[in-house]
Write a protein that holds these residues in place. Structure first.
Motif, mmCIF file in Angstrom:
data_model
loop_
_atom_site.group_PDB
_atom_site.id
_atom_site.type_symbol
_atom_site.label_atom_id
_atom_site.label_comp_id
_atom_site.label_asym_id
_atom_site.label_seq_id
_atom_site.Cartn_x
_atom_site.Cartn_y
_atom_site.Cartn_z
ATOM 1 N N ARG A 69 -22.592 17.160 20.217
ATOM 2 C CA ARG A 69 -21.716 18.349 20.004
ATOM 3 C C ARG A 69 -20.424 18.396 20.629
ATOM 4 N NH1 ARG A 69 -21.098 21.536 15.495
ATOM 5 N NH2 ARG A 69 -23.338 22.402 15.340
ATOM 6 N N ARG A 70 -20.481 18.308 22.089
ATOM 7 C CA ARG A 70 -19.458 18.166 22.843
ATOM 8 C C ARG A 70 -18.451 17.007 22.567
ATOM 9 N NH1 ARG A 70 -15.300 20.435 25.092
ATOM 10 N NH2 ARG A 70 -14.729 19.350 27.522
ATOM 11 N N GLN A 73 -16.173 17.370 19.641
ATOM 12 C CA GLN A 73 -14.914 17.839 20.036
ATOM 13 C C GLN A 73 -14.131 17.324 21.015
ATOM 14 O OE1 GLN A 73 -16.979 21.386 22.248
ATOM 15 N NE2 GLN A 73 -17.399 22.616 20.591
ATOM 16 N N THR A 76 -11.602 15.238 18.514
ATOM 17 C CA THR A 76 -10.484 16.217 18.089
ATOM 18 C C THR A 76 -9.522 16.344 19.145
ATOM 19 O OG1 THR A 76 -11.652 18.357 18.436
ATOM 20 C CG2 THR A 76 -12.237 16.925 16.327
ATOM 21 N N GLN A 77 -9.914 16.316 20.408
ATOM 22 C CA GLN A 77 -8.896 16.636 21.509
ATOM 23 C C GLN A 77 -8.311 15.459 21.735
ATOM 24 O OE1 GLN A 77 -11.360 18.906 24.252
ATOM 25 N NE2 GLN A 77 -11.815 20.512 22.817
#
Length: 262
Positions: A69-70, A73, A76-77
């Motif tokens: 999950r991290r 993220q 996308t960053q």
């Protein structure tokens, strides 16, 4: 003199280009036989495939440990460039370019058949009582049929979200869950390495089957670089390099043919 300067400049540019292609790949802590950490020396099928792909494309690969999950993220960053085992979806296509596929994922329900109600098809899973606990990976996709089934108000078993693959067998052994959703290749790995010895866990049901890809971030990877990576993957496939790596880890399961999605 002009030719010497031009040649030197060209060599420098080529050197810079090669070293400027840095790929940061997020990897979960433990997902055999695909991702197996060992300090700074990661091993496993997906690691080897990513390494030969990066080398063929003229890039350097760095593996960064991060829960699934991290990692999504961080993509996308713009803090990661690629992930393995990414299922295609229109939503994910907004953030990812898909190279591969590198594996045909077959998600199965694993548990002790002596302790659990028999299943013939996925829909019957809804009839399990709330007392049965099924571990799933946080952020993982198990197919549209499972998504719709688990969203029903009458869905029976309780789903327990965990952060990494590493905990699944331990959770089964401790009795904290009754079953897990896991890739069939991991079950093969457990069996081949003797981890299933003296255990009664078996494949109970096929939940989902789908090709999975190396997903490259649209936020950090240009279209030109994506084409370069795809061409590198196709060359390796045509040369049989990918198949040889695959055969060392999963001789039972063939490598899917290249079919990139940009």
């Amino acid at each position: 003199m002009h030719k010497v300067i031009t040649s030197t400049l060209l060599a420098c540019l080529l050197s810079f280009s090669a070293h400027s292609c840095q790929l940061r790949m997020g990897a979960d802590s433990y997902f055999p036989p695909h991702l197996i950490p060992g300090g700074n020396d990661w091993q496993g099928l997906s690691i080897e495939l990513a390494q030969v792909l990066a080398k063929e494309a003229g890039c350097e690969l760095t593996i960064l440990q991060s829960p699934w999950r991290r990692s999504l993220q961080l993509i996308t960053q713009g803090q990661l460039d690629m992930l393995s085992h990414l299922s295609f979806s229109e939503q994910r296509q907004q953030d990812f370019l898909f190279i591969g596929p590198h594996h045909l994922e077959t998600v199965v329900l694993i548990g002790d058949p002596q302790r659990l109600p028999a299943l013939q098809k996925l829909e019957q899973l809804a009839s399990w009582s709330k007392e049965f606990l099924v571990a799933i990976l946080n952020g993982a996709y198990y197919g549209e049929a499972f998504e719709q089934l688990s969203a029903r108000t009458d869905f029976g078993p309780t789903l327990v979200e965990i952060r990494s693959h590493e905990d699944k067998l331990a959770l089964l052994d401790s009795g904290r869950v009754d079953a897990v959703l896991e890739d069939q290749s991991t079950l093969y790995y457990w069996q081949q390495t003797g981890q299933m010895e003296h255990r009664s866990y078996q494949q109970l049901l096929v939940v989902y089957q789908n090709p999975v890809y190396f997903g490259f971030s649209r936020h950090t990877i240009s279209d030109e670089m994506a084409v370069q990576l795809d061409e590198a993957w196709q060359r390796l496939y045509q040369q049989g390099v990918l198949q040889q790596i695959r055969a060392r880890h999963l001789p039972e399961l063939p490598l899917p043919a290249p079919a990139a999605i940009f």
